[in-house]
Design a protein around this motif. Structure first.
Motif, mmCIF file in Angstrom:
data_model
loop_
_atom_site.group_PDB
_atom_site.id
_atom_site.type_symbol
_atom_site.label_atom_id
_atom_site.label_comp_id
_atom_site.label_asym_id
_atom_site.label_seq_id
_atom_site.Cartn_x
_atom_site.Cartn_y
_atom_site.Cartn_z
ATOM 1 N N MET A 164 32.424 46.853 43.118
ATOM 2 C CA MET A 164 32.760 47.975 42.259
ATOM 3 C C MET A 164 32.174 49.283 42.784
ATOM 4 S SD MET A 164 33.241 48.093 38.593
ATOM 5 C CE MET A 164 33.788 49.512 37.778
ATOM 6 N N ALA A 224 27.286 51.645 40.082
ATOM 7 C CA ALA A 224 27.701 50.302 39.685
ATOM 8 C C ALA A 224 26.673 49.691 38.744
ATOM 9 C CB ALA A 224 27.891 49.424 40.908
ATOM 10 N N SER A 275 27.718 45.815 45.868
ATOM 11 C CA SER A 275 28.609 45.651 44.724
ATOM 12 C C SER A 275 30.005 46.099 45.144
ATOM 13 C CB SER A 275 28.091 46.492 43.555
ATOM 14 O OG SER A 275 29.162 47.048 42.842
ATOM 15 N N LYS A 296 35.637 40.267 47.374
ATOM 16 C CA LYS A 296 34.890 39.720 46.245
ATOM 17 C C LYS A 296 34.669 38.217 46.429
ATOM 18 C CE LYS A 296 33.067 39.849 42.150
ATOM 19 N NZ LYS A 296 31.896 40.658 41.837
ATOM 20 N N TRP A 338 27.045 51.075 35.320
ATOM 21 C CA TRP A 338 28.187 50.398 34.709
ATOM 22 C C TRP A 338 27.768 49.038 34.160
ATOM 23 C CZ3 TRP A 338 32.713 51.203 32.715
ATOM 24 C CH2 TRP A 338 33.664 50.185 32.650
#
Lengths: 442, 354
Positions: free
Chosen positions: B281, B337, B279, B197, B340
């Motif tokens: 996630m 993602a 992403s 990240k 989300w």
């Protein structure tokens, strides 16, 4: 918003389902539970299906005819592995939680992965005619049972048979034997034995790998054409076998000179090739046909009542009968364990292991079970987890298999030291010590 | 109402740049980690650890690695299975050949070997791109499959090509019990997810994304394509290699080359596409979708009490699963993602959408 709703719905469904799974896994059955790992889909399905059907039908027979093992009902659940190792591990973990006391993973790759897991879970691993050859040594491989034969015994018998055909082992000198094999642990297992035999008799061994699942064999058979071997051993499974026979036909390699392992010698392997496979030989680990008593019983008590698994015509085929044998041995192991630990009780994995280690199926017992002509007597011990090493050769005549040799026996003189060396190597890697005589009684 | 950032003011650059800028997110993440590290190990049954959570975590890690390459840098790769295999076999070799090699060190060294191979096979990306590159990375898959099957030293002379590890431990703690295995994988995943990240938020991450969006423009503003592309290959292969090591060591325990075949590469690529390209996630959501959903679908007929043969339910699983993939990609081409993220946007406005 609608997208969101559907996503939320899917998520809820998933969460609900998964929690349901956990509850199910926790529930312990009061019956003797047999997990059945199968593959009814994928490239190996034609061979995996009859095998799985045989196992299921035998359980149904024992329940319908005898009311279980000394009154203990048998339950089972199938799990589809698709012959994939990771799926097999998932199936094992799932069904283990339901009180499994014996497992037959039906695949060499899954066997390798489970070999390290079963000692912790105390579940015996039955690998009839496949798996790890060195696991015959029960003093190191306490939980593995390669009953009736391994790839080493199979390879040994094939070489013996070829030598007999040639008129003695000394005639093998200078001959060329090729092995066309499935390029996976399954296909590579026989290599140490073939190398050993090659050194002993001076024939030339040509190794020709075929990439899994084995539908692409053009280059392999090109090599066969170039090398012109005197014999071809076929170490295939599923679609690979029929493809190999078609390629042999296209290459013009005489099928009479081809010898398959017992996983390459069932009906699905040759049926599609039909006349083209005429003369092809393979090892037969077990007998088959619809005449044995146990098959008749299944036709009467299971298929006769519409409870049968799979088509009726398939009952008694080569792999179906092998499934029967595997399931029978498992059930007999439970019965044997009950003799010691209490009749009419549910046996644990450890108790079934003792049963598997003390199987004593003589001809009389086999006759009583209805397995006359399907298998030979078998007796296991703490040191020998295989029990017997015999098989026959059978030949395809274009429409059916016919036995073409007497019972062959693997040469203990060669196998024994190899098994011991293999087991010692494994024990060394895993830092295991050999079992003591007291441990054998446990 | 509950999920709103009103009144949360940031008075420093540090606060402005944190990973989770909204307090509710931070609380949710803390709770999630608490559940993952404490509640789950105490309460989950063995089947969950061994067959659901551990494979899910490891494949999430692999998808995370692949996402860096495909999602952030735009280099499509079909060689993920190969990089996993390199990581696993290299780690295995370090483990068995070097006496007393710590487990974590061999896994990381396996990842490093995978990095080297990844960079080697990333070199063609400097000249070719898109689908052509995907085909070129296939070479990695075939080469690694071939060498694992043929070269004896890769499998440490194993006759059958299958290798296994045993007696794993970290600082004297055995990694044998299902919960220990799960926690071990979880720690790896958390650390790598955090690193990834931060990496994609840094200058190097922005270089990757510039490369992905338009490589010519990126080169014009001073980004070196060689550096950007090869670092993406390197980081991605490293993470994927570590995931491969975990898959072999922790999940399977014994494996053969088929465990990392081309199907695995496709599976991971699907995870990234369905989860969400670009992403962090997305890797997790994609892995959840691909790993968990078939398991559930497989069991659904039995749970609902519908008698169905094993083959039938297996075929049905494939069909429903395939249909769901198509459905999700039509409804949201940017992956789970993105769904989300949309959900979070809506929640921030709720109950007064405008």
């Amino acid at each position: 918003m609608r997208q969101l709703k559907s996503f939320a719905f899917a998520a809820t469904l998933m969460a609900a389902g998964l929690s349901g799974m956990a509850n199910q896994a926790q529930a312990q059955a009061k019956e003797q539970f047999f997990p059945l790992l199968v593959y009814r889909t994928g490239a190996y399905a034609p061979n995996g299906t009859p095998w799985a059907n045989g196992k299921q039908d035998y359980i149904k027979l024992i329940n319908a005819r005898d009311g279980g093992i000394n009154g203990v009902k048998i339950t089972f659940e199938e799990c589809e592995t698709g012959y994939a190792t990771d799926k097999g591990v998932e199936c094992y973990e799932r069904l283990k939680g339901k009180g499994a006391s014996l497992i037959d993973p039906q695949a060499t790759g899954i066997t390798f992965a489970l070999t390290d897991k079963v000692p912790n879970d105390k579940i015996p691993l039955v690998t009839l005619g496949y798996g790890l050859s060195a696991s015959q040594d029960g003093n190191v491989f306490k939980w593995n049972f390669p009953l009736m034969g391994s790839y080493w015994t199979a390879a040994d018998m094939l070489i013996q048979h070829i030598a007999k055909k040639e008129g003695g082992f000394d005639k093998l000198k200078g001959k060329k034997i090729a092995i066309v094999y499935h390029d996976s642990p399954f296909g590579k297992e026989p290599m140490p034995l073939l190398d050993e035999r090659q050194k002993m008799h001076g024939f030339e061994l040509v190794k020709i790998p075929v990439t899994a699942p084995g539908v692409e064999q053009k280059s392999a058979w090109l090599q066969v054409r170039q090398q012109r071997p005197d014999y071809v051993l076929l170490w295939g499974w599923g679609v690979m076998n029929s493809t190999a026979l078609k390629e042999a036909q296209a290459t013009g390699y005489p099928r009479e000179k081809m010898y398959g392992v017992w996983w390459s010698g069932a009906e699905p392997d040759v049926k599609d090739v039909g006349e083209g496979a005429k003369g092809y030989n393979a090892l037969a680990l077990n007998g088959y046909g619809q005449s044995p008593k146990v098959i008749q019983e299944i036709l009467k008590h299971v298929h006769g009542k519409g409870q049968g698994t799979g088509p009726k015509e398939e009952v008694g085929s080569v792999l179906y009968s092998r499934g029967l044998i595997i399931q029978m041995l498992g059930i007999e192991a439970v019965r044997r364990a009950q003799e010691r630990f209490g009749k009419g009780k549910v046996m644990t994995g450890e108790q079934v292991r003792w049963g598997l280690e003390n199987l004593a199926l003589d001809q009389k017992k086999l006759d009583a079970l209805g397995f006359t002509g399907i298998m030979r007597p078998l007796s296991t011990s703490c040191a020998d987890h295989m029990g017997s090493t015999s098989a026959r050769v059978h030949t395809w005549d274009g429409s059916k298999w016919n036995f073409s040799s007497d019972w062959l026996q693997a040469d203990e003189q060669i196998i024994k030291p190899m098994v011991k060396a293999g087991a010692d190597k494994y024990a060394g890697e895993k830092k295991l010590t050999r079992r003591t005589p007291e441990d054998c009684q446990s | 109402m509950l999920y709103r950032e009103n009144g949360q003011f940031k008075s420093s650059y540090r606060a402005d740049q944190q990973i989770l800028p909204i307090r509710q997110d931070r609380i949710a993440m803390a709770l999630l980690l608490l559940v993952a590290f404490v509640v789950v190990p105490l309460s989950a049954p063995e089947y969950w650890f061994r067959a659901i959570l551990t494979p899910f975590l490891i494949l999430s890690l692999a998808a995370l690695g692949l996402n860096i390459l495909v999602g952030y840098c735009g280099q499509i790769s079909l060689g993920t299975g190969a990089f996993m295999a390199v990581g696993a076999y290299a780690a295995y070799n370090f483990q068995v050949r070097v006496e007393g090699m710590p487990l974590i060190a061999s896994l990381l060294l396996g990842g490093l070997c995978s990095t080297v191979v990844g960079v080697l096979f990333g070199v063609p990306s400097l000249r070719i791109k898109g689908l052509y590159l995907a085909v070129a990375t296939l070479a990695a898959q075939f080469f690694v499959d071939w060498s694992a099957l043929r070269l004896k030293w890769v499998t440490n002379g194993s006759d059958s090509g299958s290798v296994s590890v045993a007696g794993l431990q970290v600082f004297g703690i055995p990694i044998e019990s299902p919960a220990a295995k799960y926690l071990f994988c979880l720690s790896f995943v958390v650390v790598f997810a955090l690193l990834a990240k931060n990496l994609v938020r840094s200058n190097i991450g922005r270089e990757w994304m510039a490369m992905r969006d338009m490589d010519v423009a990126a080169a014009v503003i001073g980004i070196r394509p060689v550096y950007a592309k090869l670092t993406a290959f390197a980081v991605s292969a490293f993470i994927v290699g570590v995931a491969g090591g975990l898959w072999g060591f922790i999940h399977l325990g014994a494996w053969e080359p088929a465990a990392f075949n081309i199907d695995r590469s496709f599976q991971l690529l699907f995870m990234v596409i369905i989860g969400g390209l670009g992403s962090i996630m997305g890797g997790f959501l994609g892995a959840a979708f691909i790993v968990l959903l078939p398991l559930l679908l497989d069991r659904l007929p039995a749970m609902l009490g519908i008698p169905m043969s094993t083959a039938m339910s297996s075929h049905l699983t494939s069909m429903v699963f395939g249909a769901l993939i198509v459905f999700f990609l039509i409804v949201e081409p940017h992956g789970l993602a993105r769904l989300w993220a949309t959900a979070k946007e809506k929640l921030r406005l709720w109950p007064f959408p405008h």
